[in-house]
Design a protein around this motif. Structure first.
Motif, PDB file in Angstrom:
ATOM      1  N   ASN A   1     -95.988 -22.842 102.633  1.00  0.00           N
ATOM      2  CA  ASN A   1     -94.732 -23.144 101.940  1.00  0.00           C
ATOM      3  C   ASN A   1     -94.529 -24.649 101.891  1.00  0.00           C
TER       4      ASN A   1
ATOM      5  N   GLY B   1     -89.588 -27.565 104.137  1.00  0.00           N
ATOM      6  CA  GLY B   1     -88.156 -27.504 103.885  1.00  0.00           C
ATOM      7  C   GLY B   1     -87.754 -26.462 102.870  1.00  0.00           C
ATOM      8  N   TYR B   2     -88.721 -25.717 102.323  1.00  0.00           N
ATOM      9  CA  TYR B   2     -88.440 -24.703 101.305  1.00  0.00           C
ATOM     10  C   TYR B   2     -89.193 -23.425 101.673  1.00  0.00           C
ATOM     11  N   PRO B   3     -88.738 -22.289 101.144  1.00  0.00           N
ATOM     12  CA  PRO B   3     -89.382 -21.017 101.532  1.00  0.00           C
ATOM     13  C   PRO B   3     -90.665 -20.703 100.782  1.00  0.00           C
ATOM     14  N   ASP B   4     -90.978 -21.423  99.714  1.00  0.00           N
ATOM     15  CA  ASP B   4     -92.150 -21.083  98.913  1.00  0.00           C
ATOM     16  C   ASP B   4     -92.923 -22.344  98.562  1.00  0.00           C
TER      17      ASP B   4
ATOM     18  N   THR C   1     -96.656 -34.161  98.289  1.00  0.00           N
ATOM     19  CA  THR C   1     -96.259 -32.768  98.489  1.00  0.00           C
ATOM     20  C   THR C   1     -96.756 -32.315  99.857  1.00  0.00           C
TER      21      THR C   1
END
Length: 395
Positions: free
Chosen positions: A66, A69-72, A103
């Motif tokens: 992921n 800081g994000y679920p995906d 990223t």
């Protein structure tokens, strides 16, 4: 470690996670296929050894990836791991919009035997290049491959080599790979070693070859409309290893594509503005008079019903037409009751078909068809008589 695979001028970026606990940095290029392999062997060193000697390879390990800081994951990045005993693969094609934006991908490994986890970060730094995207792009659909099989460097290199042999470009690179399931395809039946199928997009710097354009001929278009395989002269160069569905090939010249400009709304930061603390309503509620609501919901419909009842009663009892209807209805009821009382008292006579009859030749009395003990209500009025053959004497 990250590596750039070069197969006779073919460029594909491969990355294998090195055995280092620090964040790993990779530098893929925009418009070039990026493949990152998550090796189970690396993560096994962070889990307790398998209790049985020689069975350490049987540890079931799965991965979760992921964006930090994000679920995906980002939209351009996909992940696949067929089973818990195979390596995971991150793959995708970054675009120019992601250039210069690091990223960070969080990679979490789960050991299903010990229920322990290990986490590492992968930093993807997307680089820009003037050579990409290449102007001529072709997308092939390979029927006898799954996406994880096609992502192997050797298999992808063989396919790009076959395309280079047919196309003859100076520069050729893989742009993207997509599973047929992501395009709405169906999961194949587990028979005859059927595959899901995979779409492979490649780019080159020269015009499409005559072989690739053979599918655009009217004869091949007609065969495709009839669900027949088109006749492609260079198909034999792929057939040994790759079964290509030529009816699904897509040839795009991006120099002739009209760009579509759309005004994207400003999404903002995604954080609501600070409007202070939440103040709940007070516990003391004001009293409310429900008499008006009572009149509206009950009294008004009741009054309307009463008025309609009075009008109906006046029409039926006070007017001449209503009185006549009442008298007529009363006389009909009286007549009905009298007829019913008379029908109960009358004697039921036998139908004619149940009376004694005489034989037409001998004159003897023939007993009735129905005995007296039969229930009369179930007897038909007319009974079928057996036909008698009359004999005529000749003199």
């Amino acid at each position: 470690m990250a590596s750039v695979g070069v197969f006779a001028g073919l460029i594909v970026v491969f990355s294998i996670l090195c055995k280092s606990h620090a964040d790993r940095n990779v530098y893929p290029s925009a418009g070039v296929l990026f493949v990152h392999v998550l090796e189970r062997e690396y993560f096994k060193g962070e889990f307790p050894p398998y209790p049985k000697a020689g069975d350490s390879s049987n540890d079931p390990i799965t991965f979760n990836t992921n964006l930090k800081g994000y679920p995906d994951r980002p939209g351009w990045l996909r992940y696949i791991q067929r089973t818990s005993h195979s390596d995971g693969v991150l793959y995708g094609s970054p675009t120019a919009e992601h250039v210069g934006k690091p990223t960070i991908i969080e990679i979490t490994a789960y050991n299903k035997r010990t229920f322990e986890t290990a986490r590492h970060n992968l930093v993807i730094n997307i680089m820009s290049t003037e050579e990409f995207p290449l102007p001529y792009q072709a997308e092939f659909f390979i029927k006898n491959m799954n996406v994880e099989e096609m992502l192997a460097s050797e298999v992808l290199g063989d396919f790009l080599g076959a395309v280079k042999n047919v196309w003859q470009p100076e520069r050729l690179n893989a742009i993207n790979i997509t599973s047929a399931l992501d395009r709405g395809g169906r999961v194949p039946l587990p028979i005859n070693d059927l595959k899901e199928g995979v779409y492979v997009m490649v780019g080159a710097d020269v015009q499409f070859s005559s072989c690739l354009r053979e599918v655009e001929t009217p004869q091949n278009q007609l065969r495709c409309s009839q669900e027949m395989e088109p006749v492609i002269s260079c198909d034999k160069k792929f057939r040994a290893q790759f079964h290509i569905d030529w009816c699904k090939i897509s040839l795009v010249d991006i120099t002739k594509v009209v760009p579509v400009h759309s005004n994207h709304p400003d999404l903002g930061t995604g954080v609501l503005p600070d409007i202070g603390e939440y103040n709940p309503p007070s516990e003391s509620l004001k009293s409310r008079d429900y008499f008006a609501d009572f009149l509206i919901t009950l009294a008004v419909p009741s009054a309307i019903a009463l008025v309609l009842f009075i009008i109906l009663g006046y029409s039926m009892c006070c007017r001449r037409e209503g009185v006549i209807q009442l008298v007529h209805h009363s006389s009909i009821q009286k007549s009905t009751k009298e007829i019913r009382s008379m029908s109960k008292n009358r004697e039921i006579s036998w139908p004619l078909s149940t009376l004694p009859v005489f034989h037409p030749v001998s004159g003897e009395v023939v007993p009735p068809i129905h005995p007296d003990s039969y229930e009369t209500t179930s007897m038909p009025l007319m009974q079928t008589q057996p036909r008698k053959k009359l004999r005529f004497l000749t003199t």
